[in-house]
Motif scaffolding. Structure first.
Motif, PDB file in Angstrom:
ATOM      1  N   PRO A 245      -3.036  -1.428 -10.826  1.00 30.43           N
ATOM      2  CA  PRO A 245      -3.177  -2.885 -10.769  1.00 30.43           C
ATOM      3  C   PRO A 245      -4.177  -3.306  -9.704  1.00 30.43           C
ATOM      4  O   PRO A 245      -4.281  -2.682  -8.643  1.00 30.43           O
ATOM      5  CB  PRO A 245      -1.765  -3.369 -10.423  1.00 30.43           C
ATOM      6  N   ARG A 246      -4.904  -4.381  -9.949  1.00 29.45           N
ATOM      7  CA  ARG A 246      -5.985  -4.772  -9.043  1.00 29.45           C
ATOM      8  C   ARG A 246      -5.480  -5.179  -7.661  1.00 29.45           C
ATOM      9  O   ARG A 246      -6.209  -5.087  -6.675  1.00 29.45           O
ATOM     10  CB  ARG A 246      -6.802  -5.917  -9.660  1.00 29.45           C
ATOM     11  N   LEU A 247      -4.223  -5.611  -7.552  1.00 33.16           N
ATOM     12  CA  LEU A 247      -3.693  -6.044  -6.272  1.00 33.16           C
ATOM     13  C   LEU A 247      -2.857  -4.968  -5.580  1.00 33.16           C
ATOM     14  O   LEU A 247      -2.120  -5.251  -4.647  1.00 33.16           O
ATOM     15  CB  LEU A 247      -2.856  -7.315  -6.447  1.00 33.16           C
ATOM     16  N   ALA A 248      -3.017  -3.712  -6.028  1.00 32.11           N
ATOM     17  CA  ALA A 248      -2.304  -2.616  -5.357  1.00 32.11           C
ATOM     18  C   ALA A 248      -2.952  -2.278  -4.021  1.00 32.11           C
ATOM     19  O   ALA A 248      -2.323  -1.646  -3.169  1.00 32.11           O
ATOM     20  CB  ALA A 248      -2.272  -1.380  -6.252  1.00 32.11           C
ATOM     21  N   TRP A 249      -4.211  -2.685  -3.832  1.00 33.23           N
ATOM     22  CA  TRP A 249      -4.956  -2.417  -2.600  1.00 33.23           C
ATOM     23  C   TRP A 249      -5.532  -3.741  -2.110  1.00 33.23           C
ATOM     24  O   TRP A 249      -6.465  -4.282  -2.702  1.00 33.23           O
ATOM     25  CB  TRP A 249      -6.063  -1.411  -2.876  1.00 33.23           C
ATOM     26  N   ILE A 250      -4.944  -4.287  -1.043  1.00 30.27           N
ATOM     27  CA  ILE A 250      -5.329  -5.634  -0.605  1.00 30.27           C
ATOM     28  C   ILE A 250      -5.474  -5.724   0.917  1.00 30.27           C
ATOM     29  O   ILE A 250      -4.929  -6.632   1.550  1.00 30.27           O
ATOM     30  CB  ILE A 250      -4.316  -6.681  -1.096  1.00 30.27           C
ATOM     31  N   PRO A 251      -6.201  -4.817   1.558  1.00 29.38           N
ATOM     32  CA  PRO A 251      -6.285  -4.878   3.027  1.00 29.38           C
ATOM     33  C   PRO A 251      -6.953  -6.144   3.546  1.00 29.38           C
ATOM     34  O   PRO A 251      -6.766  -6.514   4.708  1.00 29.38           O
ATOM     35  CB  PRO A 251      -7.106  -3.632   3.379  1.00 29.38           C
ATOM     36  N   PHE A 252      -7.736  -6.813   2.692  1.00 29.37           N
ATOM     37  CA  PHE A 252      -8.417  -8.042   3.109  1.00 29.37           C
ATOM     38  C   PHE A 252      -7.799  -9.278   2.460  1.00 29.37           C
ATOM     39  O   PHE A 252      -8.400 -10.353   2.459  1.00 29.37           O
ATOM     40  CB  PHE A 252      -9.909  -7.959   2.768  1.00 29.37           C
ATOM     41  N   GLY A 253      -6.602  -9.128   1.927  1.00 25.48           N
ATOM     42  CA  GLY A 253      -5.944 -10.271   1.318  1.00 25.48           C
ATOM     43  C   GLY A 253      -6.351 -10.456  -0.137  1.00 25.48           C
ATOM     44  O   GLY A 253      -6.954  -9.592  -0.758  1.00 25.48           O
ATOM     45  N   LEU A 254      -6.016 -11.610  -0.673  1.00 22.64           N
ATOM     46  CA  LEU A 254      -6.309 -11.899  -2.070  1.00 22.64           C
ATOM     47  C   LEU A 254      -6.429 -13.394  -2.278  1.00 22.64           C
ATOM     48  O   LEU A 254      -5.985 -14.190  -1.454  1.00 22.64           O
ATOM     49  CB  LEU A 254      -5.216 -11.329  -2.977  1.00 22.64           C
ATOM     50  N   GLY A 255      -7.050 -13.746  -3.399  1.00 22.84           N
ATOM     51  CA  GLY A 255      -7.144 -15.144  -3.777  1.00 22.84           C
ATOM     52  C   GLY A 255      -8.149 -15.931  -2.951  1.00 22.84           C
ATOM     53  O   GLY A 255      -9.001 -15.368  -2.251  1.00 22.84           O
ATOM     54  N   PRO A 256      -8.052 -17.260  -2.992  1.00 23.00           N
ATOM     55  CA  PRO A 256      -9.058 -18.123  -2.348  1.00 23.00           C
ATOM     56  C   PRO A 256      -9.026 -18.119  -0.833  1.00 23.00           C
ATOM     57  O   PRO A 256      -9.885 -18.745  -0.205  1.00 23.00           O
ATOM     58  CB  PRO A 256      -8.726 -19.516  -2.903  1.00 23.00           C
ATOM     59  N   ARG A 257      -8.073 -17.421  -0.226  1.00 23.05           N
ATOM     60  CA  ARG A 257      -8.046 -17.310   1.237  1.00 23.05           C
ATOM     61  C   ARG A 257      -8.262 -15.866   1.695  1.00 23.05           C
ATOM     62  O   ARG A 257      -7.959 -15.531   2.847  1.00 23.05           O
ATOM     63  CB  ARG A 257      -6.709 -17.815   1.781  1.00 23.05           C
ATOM     64  N   SER A 258      -8.772 -15.023   0.824  1.00 17.28           N
ATOM     65  CA  SER A 258      -9.036 -13.646   1.251  1.00 17.28           C
ATOM     66  C   SER A 258     -10.161 -13.641   2.285  1.00 17.28           C
ATOM     67  O   SER A 258     -10.897 -14.622   2.445  1.00 17.28           O
ATOM     68  CB  SER A 258      -9.416 -12.783   0.045  1.00 17.28           C
ATOM     69  N   CYS A 259     -10.303 -12.526   2.987  1.00 14.08           N
ATOM     70  CA  CYS A 259     -11.243 -12.427   4.097  1.00 14.08           C
ATOM     71  C   CYS A 259     -12.689 -12.567   3.627  1.00 14.08           C
ATOM     72  O   CYS A 259     -13.155 -11.788   2.787  1.00 14.08           O
ATOM     73  CB  CYS A 259     -11.060 -11.083   4.808  1.00 14.08           C
TER      74      CYS A 259
ATOM     75  N   HIS B 160       0.807  -1.227   0.000  1.00 17.92           N
ATOM     76  CA  HIS B 160       0.000   0.000   0.000  1.00 17.92           C
ATOM     77  C   HIS B 160       0.838   1.274   0.000  1.00 17.92           C
ATOM     78  O   HIS B 160       0.310   2.360  -0.291  1.00 17.92           O
ATOM     79  CB  HIS B 160      -0.918   0.012   1.227  1.00 17.92           C
ATOM     80  N   LEU B 161       2.103   1.167   0.356  1.00 17.50           N
ATOM     81  CA  LEU B 161       2.982   2.344   0.358  1.00 17.50           C
ATOM     82  C   LEU B 161       4.004   2.281  -0.777  1.00 17.50           C
ATOM     83  O   LEU B 161       4.974   3.041  -0.775  1.00 17.50           O
ATOM     84  CB  LEU B 161       3.697   2.469   1.709  1.00 17.50           C
ATOM     85  N   ASN B 162       3.784   1.424  -1.746  1.00 19.37           N
ATOM     86  CA  ASN B 162       4.691   1.307  -2.888  1.00 19.37           C
ATOM     87  C   ASN B 162       4.548   2.558  -3.759  1.00 19.37           C
ATOM     88  O   ASN B 162       3.504   2.780  -4.376  1.00 19.37           O
ATOM     89  CB  ASN B 162       4.345   0.052  -3.689  1.00 19.37           C
ATOM     90  N   PRO B 163       5.588   3.405  -3.826  1.00 20.01           N
ATOM     91  CA  PRO B 163       5.451   4.686  -4.535  1.00 20.01           C
ATOM     92  C   PRO B 163       5.261   4.533  -6.037  1.00 20.01           C
ATOM     93  O   PRO B 163       4.815   5.486  -6.698  1.00 20.01           O
ATOM     94  CB  PRO B 163       6.765   5.407  -4.212  1.00 20.01           C
ATOM     95  N   ALA B 164       5.581   3.367  -6.591  1.00 17.50           N
ATOM     96  CA  ALA B 164       5.375   3.169  -8.028  1.00 17.50           C
ATOM     97  C   ALA B 164       3.890   3.192  -8.383  1.00 17.50           C
ATOM     98  O   ALA B 164       3.531   3.500  -9.529  1.00 17.50           O
ATOM     99  CB  ALA B 164       6.001   1.843  -8.460  1.00 17.50           C
ATOM    100  N   TYR B 165       3.035   2.869  -7.418  1.00 18.33           N
ATOM    101  CA  TYR B 165       1.597   2.806  -7.679  1.00 18.33           C
ATOM    102  C   TYR B 165       0.800   3.799  -6.831  1.00 18.33           C
ATOM    103  O   TYR B 165      -0.371   4.060  -7.129  1.00 18.33           O
ATOM    104  CB  TYR B 165       1.089   1.379  -7.427  1.00 18.33           C
ATOM    105  N   TRP B 166       1.436   4.331  -5.814  1.00 18.22           N
ATOM    106  CA  TRP B 166       0.788   5.295  -4.935  1.00 18.22           C
ATOM    107  C   TRP B 166       1.724   6.497  -4.769  1.00 18.22           C
ATOM    108  O   TRP B 166       2.500   6.555  -3.829  1.00 18.22           O
ATOM    109  CB  TRP B 166       0.494   4.675  -3.564  1.00 18.22           C
ATOM    110  N   PRO B 167       1.683   7.470  -5.665  1.00 17.72           N
ATOM    111  CA  PRO B 167       2.544   8.656  -5.517  1.00 17.72           C
ATOM    112  C   PRO B 167       2.323   9.330  -4.161  1.00 17.72           C
ATOM    113  O   PRO B 167       1.199   9.365  -3.658  1.00 17.72           O
ATOM    114  CB  PRO B 167       2.083   9.560  -6.666  1.00 17.72           C
ATOM    115  N   GLU B 168       3.398   9.833  -3.571  1.00 22.57           N
ATOM    116  CA  GLU B 168       3.336  10.398  -2.211  1.00 22.57           C
ATOM    117  C   GLU B 168       2.565   9.440  -1.294  1.00 22.57           C
ATOM    118  O   GLU B 168       1.519   9.775  -0.737  1.00 22.57           O
ATOM    119  CB  GLU B 168       2.654  11.763  -2.225  1.00 22.57           C
TER     120      GLU B 168
END
Length: 466
Positions: free
Chosen positions: A385-399, A359-367
């Protein structure tokens, strides 16, 4: 090509995690130092690889096994096996069952009035506080979130024997001491996992943890006993769905306990961080309250249809979850070698999803440390990208409860921001720390002022929060 990372240490990585202040912060340092793909040490994971680039994460999105050792600290909570590490063939039907109640509109719409009543009761209690007395956001909001999920678990219009439905005023910030009991159990198990010294004698510590665990189980038993089934096939009744599916009493208790644990932490912590960030950014707070006034009019709480019209409030919540994701990480186990960013991740490795670092990757989230809800407008979101924001996880084990958590959070935020202005308690410093979730070291203390005639809540200047 070898995956970059720090040199192995005799302590297995516990010292590095402790010095960083927890796994959240350690992952941030790892990726700042070594790049988007990092190999590191961690107790419970012989080979650990953390990936902070959302494009590279796509190669792992199919993984459907969690590492047992890493989640072993949760084992004592459950009688029928750790629900966080069920084998894929057992997890899939259990997940489908949970999604039928936790993720569907019928359940959200049916329970919304209860959520609004509980949120309004909390607001009434805050309104009655003496002037100048701060509220402890995380403790109070975690308590009311626990009441919400207990009301949800009961379904069918049943009464909670301990007042989760019938006592909307929230006469206690911690119903039955469950919040404290969860903290006692999880802190003990996590400290054992990371070999953190305790100030208590081992016997006293073990006794306290055993009492807390017994208290949690007996409270869940009372909640289940109070359940009154609704109509067959009621998709808003969690316990009823578990009974109808033929789950054993022990598995039902384990599932309710896991749901209470996950849901009250996520929602209460997320709402508290959102209020914290809005208090430090008055322009964004004014946009939120203007939207609430426009959408709700004179009504104190939203109806279900209103949630889809509270666009800026939803963006503020999403931006808060980006800045302060409640969970520190997701983790999966590789069953076959994977190629990620030119590196080979071996079979049997633990792949980490470091939410905060992603979530703090500057390549996808400026400042990236700046709070700006506008990042989540359709225009800005379209190129991300769809996985730039994943507070609940991803894939078949997401929240499974992500959609429900969003509804609960929006109701709480709408009720509280419609009614109050929030200002940090002067001199109080908010320091994020990892305590199973991303907590604040000494809570988030706020002064609340009723809106309506009180004017802007800015009698003294306050520093803007990042």
């Amino acid at each position: 090509m070898n995956i970059p990372g720090p040199a192995p240490r005799p302590d297995g990585g516990t010292g590095a995690v402790a010095r960083a202040g927890g796994l959240h912060a350690y992952q941030l340092w790892l990726h700042a130092e070594y790049g988007p793909v990092v190999r590191f040490q961690l107790p419970g994971a012989e080979t650990a690889v953390s990936i902070a680039d959302p494009v590279l994460l796509e190669a792992t999105a199919h993984l459907d096994e969690r590492p047992r050792r890493l989640f072993s600290f949760l084992d004592p909570l459950f009688e029928t096996g750790n629900l966080q590490t069920l084998p894929a063939e057992e997890h899939a039907p259990w997940r489908r069952l949970l999604l039928t109640t936790l993720a569907g509109r019928p359940s959200h719409e049916r329970h919304l009035a209860r959520f609004a009543t509980l949120a309004t009761g909390l607001a009434d209690r805050w309104a009655a506080l003496p002037a100048g007395r701060p509220v402890r956001l995380q403790r109070e909001l975690t308590g009311v979130s626990l009441r919400m999920i207990r009301a949800f678990a009961l379904g069918g219009g049943a009464e909670d024997p301990d007042g989760a439905v019938e006592d909307p005023t929230g006469a206690t910030e911690d119903p039955d001491g469950m919040v404290e009991a969860f903290e006692v159990v999880l802190t003990d198990y996590l400290e054992r996992l990371y070999h953190v010294p305790s100030g208590q004698a081992p016997e006293r510590r073990a006794e306290r943890t055993a009492r807390a665990l017994a208290h949690l189980r007996s409270t869940v038993d009372r909640v289940i006993a109070a359940h009154r089934p609704g109509l067959p096939g009621d998709r808003s009744d969690l316990i009823g769905a578990l009974v109808e599916a033929g789950e054993s009493p022990a598995r039902i208790r384990d599932t309710v306990l896991a749901t209470l644990l996950a849901a009250h932490h996520t929602t209460g912590v997320a709402v508290s961080w959102t209020l914290h960030l809005l208090a430090g950014h008055p322009a964004a707070a004014e946009r939120v309250t203007a939207e609430l006034d426009r959408v709700l009019g004179d009504r104190p709480a939203p109806e279900y249809a209103d949630l889809h019209r509270l666009c800026y409030l939803d963006m503020a919540l999403r931006e808060s979850l980006r800045r302060y994701p409640p969970g520190p990480y997701g983790a999966r186990l590789t069953t076959d070698p994977l190629t990620v960013g030119g590196y080979t991740v071996p079979a049997g490795a633990v792949v980490f999803y470091p939410f905060w670092a992603v979530h703090l990757n500057p390549a996808y989230w400026p400042e990236p440390e700046r709070f700006r809800p506008e990042r989540f407008t359709p225009e800005e979101s379209a190129g991300r990208p769809r996985l730039a924001w994943i507070p609940f996880g991803l894939g078949p084990r997401s929240c499974e409860g992500a959609a429900l958590a969003r509804v609960e959070a929006l109701v709480l935020l709408a009720v509280l921001l419609r009614r109050f202005r929030f200002r940090p308690e002067p001199g109080h410093r908010v320091v994020p720390v990892e305590r199973f979730v991303l907590w604040a070291a000494d809570d988030i203390r706020m002064l609340v002022t009723p809106r309506g005639g009180s004017g802007p809540h800015s009698p003294e200047p306050t520093a803007r929060q990042p």
